[in-house]
Design an enzyme around this catalytic site. Structure first.
Site, mmCIF file in Angstrom:
data_model
loop_
_atom_site.group_PDB
_atom_site.id
_atom_site.type_symbol
_atom_site.label_atom_id
_atom_site.label_comp_id
_atom_site.label_asym_id
_atom_site.label_seq_id
_atom_site.Cartn_x
_atom_site.Cartn_y
_atom_site.Cartn_z
ATOM 1 N N LYS A 44 -1.428 -0.932 -4.181
ATOM 2 C CA LYS A 44 -2.597 -0.134 -3.793
ATOM 3 C C LYS A 44 -2.115 1.290 -3.587
ATOM 4 O O LYS A 44 -1.134 1.515 -2.876
ATOM 5 C CB LYS A 44 -3.182 -0.712 -2.504
ATOM 6 C CG LYS A 44 -4.177 0.164 -1.776
ATOM 7 C CD LYS A 44 -4.920 -0.657 -0.727
ATOM 8 C CE LYS A 44 -4.840 -0.018 0.643
ATOM 9 N NZ LYS A 44 -5.591 -0.788 1.664
ATOM 10 N N GLU A 75 -11.251 1.024 -3.034
ATOM 11 C CA GLU A 75 -11.526 0.755 -1.617
ATOM 12 C C GLU A 75 -12.101 1.981 -0.925
ATOM 13 O O GLU A 75 -11.563 3.086 -1.043
ATOM 14 C CB GLU A 75 -10.200 0.321 -0.962
ATOM 15 C CG GLU A 75 -10.311 -0.099 0.488
ATOM 16 C CD GLU A 75 -8.993 -0.708 1.007
ATOM 17 O OE1 GLU A 75 -8.254 -1.336 0.209
ATOM 18 O OE2 GLU A 75 -8.697 -0.547 2.192
ATOM 19 N N SER A 83 0.860 -1.184 0.000
ATOM 20 C CA SER A 83 0.000 0.000 0.000
ATOM 21 C C SER A 83 0.900 1.238 0.000
ATOM 22 O O SER A 83 1.804 1.353 0.819
ATOM 23 C CB SER A 83 -0.880 -0.049 1.262
ATOM 24 O OG SER A 83 -1.588 1.140 1.434
ATOM 25 N N LYS A 106 -9.658 -7.019 8.082
ATOM 26 C CA LYS A 106 -8.568 -6.818 9.034
ATOM 27 C C LYS A 106 -9.023 -7.456 10.333
ATOM 28 O O LYS A 106 -10.073 -7.072 10.869
ATOM 29 C CB LYS A 106 -8.299 -5.327 9.250
ATOM 30 C CG LYS A 106 -7.842 -4.597 8.001
ATOM 31 C CD LYS A 106 -7.567 -3.131 8.279
ATOM 32 C CE LYS A 106 -7.189 -2.422 6.982
ATOM 33 N NZ LYS A 106 -6.986 -0.971 7.170
ATOM 34 N N GLY A 113 -4.147 -4.515 6.279
ATOM 35 C CA GLY A 113 -3.117 -4.325 7.303
ATOM 36 C C GLY A 113 -3.316 -3.031 8.064
ATOM 37 O O GLY A 113 -4.107 -2.161 7.672
ATOM 38 N N ASP A 121 -13.707 -1.256 3.585
ATOM 39 C CA ASP A 121 -12.724 -1.438 4.665
ATOM 40 C C ASP A 121 -13.345 -0.902 5.966
ATOM 41 O O ASP A 121 -13.902 -1.672 6.761
ATOM 42 C CB ASP A 121 -11.416 -0.706 4.270
ATOM 43 C CG ASP A 121 -10.371 -0.617 5.376
ATOM 44 O OD1 ASP A 121 -10.616 -1.076 6.505
ATOM 45 O OD2 ASP A 121 -9.279 -0.055 5.125
ATOM 46 N N ASP A 168 -7.253 3.290 -2.804
ATOM 47 C CA ASP A 168 -7.928 3.346 -1.504
ATOM 48 C C ASP A 168 -8.171 4.806 -1.136
ATOM 49 O O ASP A 168 -7.231 5.581 -0.973
ATOM 50 C CB ASP A 168 -7.058 2.658 -0.441
ATOM 51 C CG ASP A 168 -7.758 2.560 0.922
ATOM 52 O OD1 ASP A 168 -8.910 3.023 1.058
ATOM 53 O OD2 ASP A 168 -7.132 2.020 1.857
ATOM 54 N N LYS A 194 -3.083 5.164 -2.315
ATOM 55 C CA LYS A 194 -4.018 6.030 -1.599
ATOM 56 C C LYS A 194 -4.392 7.193 -2.520
ATOM 57 O O LYS A 194 -3.521 7.757 -3.200
ATOM 58 C CB LYS A 194 -3.364 6.570 -0.322
ATOM 59 C CG LYS A 194 -3.027 5.492 0.688
ATOM 60 C CD LYS A 194 -4.280 4.958 1.358
ATOM 61 C CE LYS A 194 -3.916 3.908 2.403
ATOM 62 N NZ LYS A 194 -5.097 3.422 3.138
#
Ligand code: OSB
Ligand code: MG
Length: 369
Positions: free
Chosen positions: A162, A214, A136, A263, A291, A239, A189, A164
């Protein structure tokens, strides 16, 4: 078994580089270890992953400690535990505070497995020893810096990237990655940074062949996520929304998403995570392991859990050298060809490195339950 004593260690690990999300910047990760001891002196280790600031979800590390010490310890200390799943039932009267519950519940699983001299994987169905992993990446100051970082992770073999994103820091960086890596398993995400007015922005990134998007909308919203999923080809992954099996059932019933970032700490521990895995299997929802910048302890737990063959999509389980200069366990897992090995050995399969732990510890205490 009875839990008779707890050692509580509070530490902060500096991140190699600040991690920028739609909601803030993280420079060092606070985490607590809870070491549970049974009457025979066996030890189970749990990591408390909550953040110092309530910007990801509402729980903070101080809230978690308050709940653990005042409400969960008294429950745990008075009970004969036959199976770690009993802990889930034991904690049902305490609302929310999932990460607090998870820190203790996962420690009980570790302790239970160690008492039986078994690896945690032996309690799960259809497990593998080597797992594909992803990474990520935070929001970067420039496209050229972003591309450098992505090139580096791709060269290390990471099997999924991934990124952000937030409104207007989405299409350009994602397009830059896509142009250089047309086949890369790529996702984004948003950590709830978008609202319905941003639909055109989300429709733009819908054209980039992303594996999923996400958590675009608010963490308690299911309805607008459903409205959005109807209008996008890209699967939506939830998430922050998902704290329990009931949340997954709600998302599934409405059609709010096609994928779940699971998670363990965000759903209160292994028992609830297993219920979610069963539901996703039954309904064909994509589920993958997320994570929380875990140390080697939480990372080992994640590897044990992600060994289940349902976790086909590479998770946010990177080598700990991706975030930290040093880990707090002996022999931290290293990424080889985009994979990590599930630690062997009893319980979560790691030994603590006390020299390193002590260097980053700012407080530690013992409690008799
Ligand atoms: O939104 O998935 C998230 C880290 C901390 C809190 C929330 C998230 C993340 C990550 C990184 O994206 C996950 C990891 O590599 O540990
Ligand atoms: Mg997320």
């Amino acid at each position: 078994m009875k839990i008779v004593e707890v050692k509580h260690v509070q530490l902060r690990l500096p991140l190699k580089s600040p991690f920028v999300t739609s909601y803030g910047v993280l420079k060092e990760k606070a985490l607590d270890l809870y070491l549970l001891y049974d009457e025979a002196g066996n030890q189970g280790i749990g990591e408390l992953v909550s953040f110092e600031v309530p910007d990801y979800i509402e729980e903070t590390i101080e809230n978690s400690r308050h709940v653990i010490h005042n409400f969960l310890f008294p429950l745990l200390g008075q009970t004969d535990i036959y199976h770690p799943k009993d802990v889930w039932q034991l904690f049902q009267g305490i609302q929310g505070n999932y990460m607090a519950k998870s820190a203790l519940e996962t420690a009980v699983w570790d302790l239970y497995a160690k008492r039986q001299k078994r690896s945690l994987v032996t309690y799960f169905e259809e497990t593998r020893q080597v797992l594909p992993v992803g990474v990520s990446i935070g929001i970067q100051p420039s496209i050229s810096q972003l591309l450098k970082i992505v090139q580096d992770y791709v060269a290390q073999g990471y099997q999924r990237i991934k990124l952000k994103i937030k409104p207007n820091q989405d299409y350009e960086p994602l397009t830059a990655i896509r142009q250089q890596f047309p086949e890369l398993l790529l996702m984004a995400d948003a950590n709830s940074a978008y609202s319905w007015e941003d639909l055109p922005l989300l429709q733009r990134i819908d054209t980039l062949n992303l594996a999923m998007i996400e958590q675009p909308f608010h963490q308690r919203d299911f309805v607008m996520h459903q409205q959005l999923q109807k209008r996008l080809h890209t699967p939506i992954c939830l998430d922050e929304n998902i704290r329990s099996l009931e949340d997954v059932q709600t998302a599934y019933a409405l059609g709010s998403c096609r994928s779940i970032n699971l998670k363990i700490p965000r759903v209160g521990g292994i028992t609830e995570a297993l219920r979610i895995v069963d539901f996703c299997k039954e309904k064909g929802l994509i589920v993958w392991l997320g994570g929380m910048f875990e140390s080697g302890v939480g990372r080992a737990l994640n590897l044990q859990f992600a060994s289940q063959s349902i976790f086909q999509f590479p998770g946010d389980i990177s080598g700990s050298d991706r975030y930290y200069y040093e880990d707090i366990i002996m022999n931290p897992a290293k990424v080889v060809a985009g994979t990590l090995k599930v630690p062997k050995g009893e319980g979560i399969g790691v030994k603590l490195d006390w020299t390193t732990i002590e260097r980053y510890t700012y407080s530690s205490n013992k409690f008799l339950l």
